[in-house]
Design a protein around this motif. Structure first.
Motif, short mmCIF file in Angstrom:
data_model
loop_
_atom_site.label_atom_id
_atom_site.label_comp_id
_atom_site.label_asym_id
_atom_site.label_seq_id
_atom_site.Cartn_x
_atom_site.Cartn_y
_atom_site.Cartn_z
N VAL A 1 0.95 -1.16 0.19
CA VAL A 1 -0.07 0.11 0.03
C VAL A 1 0.73 1.38 0.03
CG1 VAL A 1 -1.67 1.27 1.46
CG2 VAL A 1 -1.87 -1.09 1.15
N TYR A 2 1.96 1.27 0.84
CA TYR A 2 2.75 2.54 0.72
C TYR A 2 3.62 2.67 -0.53
CZ TYR A 2 6.73 5.37 2.28
OH TYR A 2 7.62 6.24 2.25
N ILE A 3 3.91 1.30 -0.99
CA ILE A 3 4.80 1.44 -2.28
C ILE A 3 3.92 2.14 -3.29
CG2 ILE A 3 5.67 0.07 -4.19
CD1 ILE A 3 6.70 -1.52 -1.79
N TYR B 1 1.34 3.96 -3.04
CA TYR B 1 1.15 5.66 -2.85
C TYR B 1 2.48 6.36 -3.47
CZ TYR B 1 0.92 9.95 -0.26
OH TYR B 1 1.10 11.25 -0.08
N THR B 2 3.54 5.80 -2.90
CA THR B 2 4.77 6.75 -3.35
C THR B 2 5.09 6.52 -4.74
OG1 THR B 2 6.25 4.69 -2.63
CG2 THR B 2 5.95 6.28 -1.09
N ALA B 3 4.70 5.55 -5.54
CA ALA B 3 4.96 5.28 -6.92
C ALA B 3 4.08 6.18 -7.54
CB ALA B 3 4.72 3.71 -7.27
N LEU B 4 2.70 6.49 -6.95
CA LEU B 4 1.71 7.33 -7.66
C LEU B 4 2.16 9.00 -7.70
CD1 LEU B 4 -1.07 7.52 -9.10
CD2 LEU B 4 -2.04 7.86 -6.74
N GLN B 5 2.88 9.10 -6.46
CA GLN B 5 3.61 10.37 -6.23
C GLN B 5 4.50 10.64 -7.35
OE1 GLN B 5 2.44 12.94 -4.25
NE2 GLN B 5 0.60 11.41 -3.94
N ALA B 6 5.53 9.69 -7.24
CA ALA B 6 6.44 9.83 -8.50
C ALA B 6 6.10 9.72 -9.80
CB ALA B 6 7.44 8.50 -8.28
N LEU B 7 5.00 9.13 -10.14
CA LEU B 7 4.58 9.20 -11.43
C LEU B 7 3.93 10.59 -11.76
CD1 LEU B 7 3.93 7.35 -14.06
CD2 LEU B 7 1.57 7.03 -13.03
N LEU B 8 3.62 11.32 -10.67
CA LEU B 8 2.86 12.66 -11.04
C LEU B 8 4.02 13.57 -10.87
CD1 LEU B 8 -0.40 12.60 -8.60
CD2 LEU B 8 -0.07 12.18 -11.15
N HIS B 9 5.12 13.30 -10.35
CA HIS B 9 6.36 14.23 -10.42
C HIS B 9 7.66 13.46 -10.39
CE1 HIS B 9 3.46 16.88 -8.21
NE2 HIS B 9 3.17 16.02 -7.39
N PRO B 10 8.21 13.25 -11.86
CA PRO B 10 8.89 12.37 -12.08
C PRO B 10 10.22 13.15 -11.88
CG PRO B 10 7.81 13.27 -13.98
CD PRO B 10 6.93 13.37 -13.00
N ALA C 1 7.12 1.03 -10.52
CA ALA C 1 6.94 0.81 -9.39
C ALA C 1 5.40 0.90 -8.75
CB ALA C 1 7.43 2.23 -8.54
N LEU C 2 4.50 1.67 -9.66
CA LEU C 2 3.18 1.48 -9.51
C LEU C 2 2.64 0.02 -9.47
CD1 LEU C 2 0.91 3.68 -8.97
CD2 LEU C 2 0.48 3.64 -11.28
N LEU C 3 3.02 -0.64 -10.65
CA LEU C 3 2.84 -2.08 -11.09
C LEU C 3 3.15 -2.95 -9.68
CD1 LEU C 3 1.80 -4.14 -13.06
CD2 LEU C 3 3.88 -4.13 -14.06
N VAL D 1 0.79 -2.76 -6.81
CA VAL D 1 -0.45 -3.56 -6.88
C VAL D 1 0.11 -5.23 -6.86
CG1 VAL D 1 -2.03 -4.28 -8.47
CG2 VAL D 1 -1.47 -1.88 -8.49
N PHE D 2 1.07 -5.37 -7.47
CA PHE D 2 1.48 -6.82 -7.32
C PHE D 2 1.86 -7.42 -5.93
CE2 PHE D 2 5.06 -9.95 -7.86
CZ PHE D 2 4.39 -11.05 -8.30
N ILE D 3 2.38 -6.47 -5.23
CA ILE D 3 2.77 -6.97 -3.81
C ILE D 3 1.41 -6.89 -2.72
CG2 ILE D 3 4.16 -5.97 -1.88
CD1 ILE D 3 6.28 -4.75 -3.72
#
Length: 331
Positions: A93-95, A97-106, A182-184, A187-189
């Motif tokens: 869940v944490y990963i 969230y952080t991946a979504l932030q990184a996708l919005l702010h690469p 990271a987002l994928l 979800v997998f984890i």
């Protein structure tokens, strides 16, 4: 180390390898500043914590029965799997969230080539150790070792996805692949963490192990004896590697206590020979009734009231029910 029990050695190996690999992954993150690598490294921290708990749970499971734990300590292995799955679930869940932030702010990635090399090495090690643990866990009937090995497999898959993401960044010069990977992975984890928790709850709640029950039923049916008129209310409970089995067996009511005991002992020996793990079996002997005569082919029965018609085949469907096969319980 070599004086330790075999299962403990495997658990200790998993802990040592997890500590070394998490250090390598964080070094790879320091080199690359990749979100996918950070995701993989954070997930690997769970490996260290989970491996430590797995080592402790295997130690507890190996302890002999005592007054407070008459069935032994094997259930702790299911708790270990659930603990590991819960940690994976929270990390996922944490990963995510952080991946979504990184996708919005690469952000830019440095030295992705080195990241690929280091992560590929850790993936190969995790695959090897994971395979070793799963094989050992299935051989020694240890849910903890199997769960720990599957977690290492999961970690290896995560690492390979991170490697692929870094490779795409190298060839396309597009950092979006890093965040998307990271987002994928998040979800997998999460999905795999849920599955481990589900498996743990099944073990703790004594969910029926259909394959094990089927083995017991098949063994009894294959070696069936005339005095075993009926088997019902068969239950199998697993305590770590150990099995607890109990059932009701209908026998001729005119049997002496000594004869009944001999038949019960025969059944217990038969089932114990089927499994390579310790089996504790309790057989409750029920006296037959005249309603069972048509299904009983006991030779030279001195009290038979009805001719034998047919034998009821024992199957998974009828043996587990708390009723004499097609016979009223009060007859």
């Amino acid at each position: 180390m070599f004086s330790l029990p075999l299962k403990t050695r495997y658990a200790l190996l998993s802990l040592v390898v997890s500590i070394l690999l998490v250090a390598i992954k964080f070094y790879a993150w320091l080199l690359t500043r990749s979100q996918a690598v950070l995701t993989d490294a954070l997930e690997s921290i769970i490996n260290v914590v989970a491996s430590g708990f797995a080592l402790y749970s295997i130690y507890l499971a190996s302890l002999p029965r005592d007054e407070n734990h008459p069935y032994g300590h094997g259930k702790i292995e299911y708790l270990s799997v659930g603990f590991e799955g819960g940690l994976i679930l929270m990390a996922g869940v944490y990963i995510f969230y952080t991946a979504l932030q990184a996708l919005l702010h690469p952000h830019a990635i440095a030295r992705p080539d080195w990241g690929v090399v280091l992560l590929a090495f850790t993936a190969l090690v995790n695959l090897g150790v994971g395979f070793l643990l799963i094989r050992a866990g299935r051989t020694h009937h240890s849910p903890t070792l199997v769960g720990d090995g599957q977690h290492l497999y999961l970690d290896a898959v995560s690492t390979l996805v991170s490697c692929a993401a870094l490779g795409l960044v190298v060839f396309t010069d597009n950092v979006v692949y890093d965040s998307a990977a990271a987002l994928l992975l998040g979800v997998f984890i999460v999905v795999n963490g849920y599955r481990m928790v589900r498996r743990s709850v099944s073990g703790l709640m004594d969910e029926a192990d259909e394959a094990t029950v089927q083995n017991v039923v098949a063994e009894l049916q294959e070696h069936r004896e005339p005095a075993w008129i009926d088997v019902h209310n068969l239950r199998v409970v697993r305590y770590g590697a150990d099995l607890h089995i109990d059932c009701h067996v209908t026998m001729p009511y005119y049997f002496s206590l000594e004869q009944t005991h001999a038949q019960v002992h025969r059944i217990e020996q038969l089932v114990n020979q089927e499994f390579a793990v310790p089996v504790e079996m309790f057989v409750h002997a029920d006296p037959c009734t005249f309603a069972a005569c048509s299904h009983c082919h006991m030779p030279d029965c001195p009290v038979r009231q009805h001719a034998f018609a047919e034998e009821i085949t024992w199957t998974l469907d009828n043996v587990v029910k708390n009723e004499r096969h097609q016979l009223p319980l009060d007859n």
